[in-house]
Write a protein that holds these residues in place. Sequence first.
Motif, mmCIF file in Angstrom:
data_model
loop_
_atom_site.group_PDB
_atom_site.id
_atom_site.type_symbol
_atom_site.label_atom_id
_atom_site.label_comp_id
_atom_site.label_asym_id
_atom_site.label_seq_id
_atom_site.Cartn_x
_atom_site.Cartn_y
_atom_site.Cartn_z
ATOM 1 N N LEU A 93 -35.774 -19.947 -30.608
ATOM 2 C CA LEU A 93 -37.169 -20.435 -31.131
ATOM 3 C C LEU A 93 -36.971 -22.034 -30.123
ATOM 4 N N VAL A 94 -35.736 -21.835 -29.964
ATOM 5 C CA VAL A 94 -34.561 -22.959 -28.456
ATOM 6 C C VAL A 94 -35.670 -22.820 -27.047
ATOM 7 N N PRO A 95 -35.566 -23.674 -26.234
ATOM 8 C CA PRO A 95 -36.383 -23.187 -24.948
ATOM 9 C C PRO A 95 -35.050 -23.155 -24.130
ATOM 10 N N SER A 96 -35.148 -22.161 -23.390
ATOM 11 C CA SER A 96 -34.177 -21.470 -22.247
ATOM 12 C C SER A 96 -33.390 -22.011 -21.061
ATOM 13 N N GLU A 97 -32.571 -22.333 -20.711
ATOM 14 C CA GLU A 97 -31.649 -23.074 -19.480
ATOM 15 C C GLU A 97 -31.292 -22.377 -18.518
ATOM 16 N N HIS A 98 -31.897 -22.845 -17.398
ATOM 17 C CA HIS A 98 -31.293 -21.472 -15.802
ATOM 18 C C HIS A 98 -30.691 -23.240 -15.530
ATOM 19 N N SER A 99 -29.417 -23.210 -15.210
ATOM 20 C CA SER A 99 -28.515 -24.697 -14.535
ATOM 21 C C SER A 99 -28.428 -24.021 -13.006
ATOM 22 N N SER A 100 -27.513 -24.435 -12.869
ATOM 23 C CA SER A 100 -26.649 -24.103 -11.058
ATOM 24 C C SER A 100 -26.749 -25.400 -10.799
ATOM 25 N N GLY A 101 -25.235 -25.994 -11.297
ATOM 26 C CA GLY A 101 -24.611 -27.050 -10.768
ATOM 27 C C GLY A 101 -25.963 -27.831 -10.814
#
Length: 248
Positions: A93-101
Amino acid sequence: MHRRWLAGIEFEQAVHHLVLEDYIAAVEAAETHCDRLTVQIETMLPDWTLASVVAALQTMRGMALVNAATLIAELGDLSRFADPRQLMAYLGLVPSEHSSGANVRRGGITKAGNGAARRLLIEAAWSYRLPARLSRELLLRQENQPKLIRDIAWKGQVRLCTRYRRLAQTGEPANVITTAIARELTGFVWPSLGRRCRQADRAKRGRIQGRRQRTIRHALSGQCWGRGRGQENPRIHYLPDQRSDAGC
């Protein structure tokens, strides 16, 4: 009233009445099957070690018997989660995260973990679109629960109903709102139920330890075996540091 309205519908062709009656029979069969499973759950629940946890969960709005029993059957012992965030992450139920730098972008929920439990919480979240109140059914489910659990349930209901209205005023889609409410509902489920799970686990360990000690005392005594005919208790050979002199 709805069934009477269905019975009063008239069609030009008789075959349409047959189709309608077939649909009504299918609904009645599904209701009968659901009622039979509900009775079986009610019958088997008292013998379950987590029965007190299911009863505590039913103090929450949207968590009747079937929903609560299914959720606990899917999640098991909630005391293994250190905090509500771990439970939220387990349910996806937690938001996904897309990280780059240095760039961080949030996406939809991860949908990881137990999907069945996640769906149950989202279904329960729909009930918080209505104003906070204690219905007769909810009061009956809360009767035998401690004041601490009842207070947590009421606090959660007031907060989640208010939260639902505020999110609805922002124009968010209904599925996004219910998912957010389900995530916050998990935060209110964990404190009271985690405590109940720990109590049930301690009681279970106490019963197991008690049976183990009675077995050891019974084996060491060498009694109640063979009804006094001189026969040795065979279980004494399986205890450490206890050996029989028979046959030596």
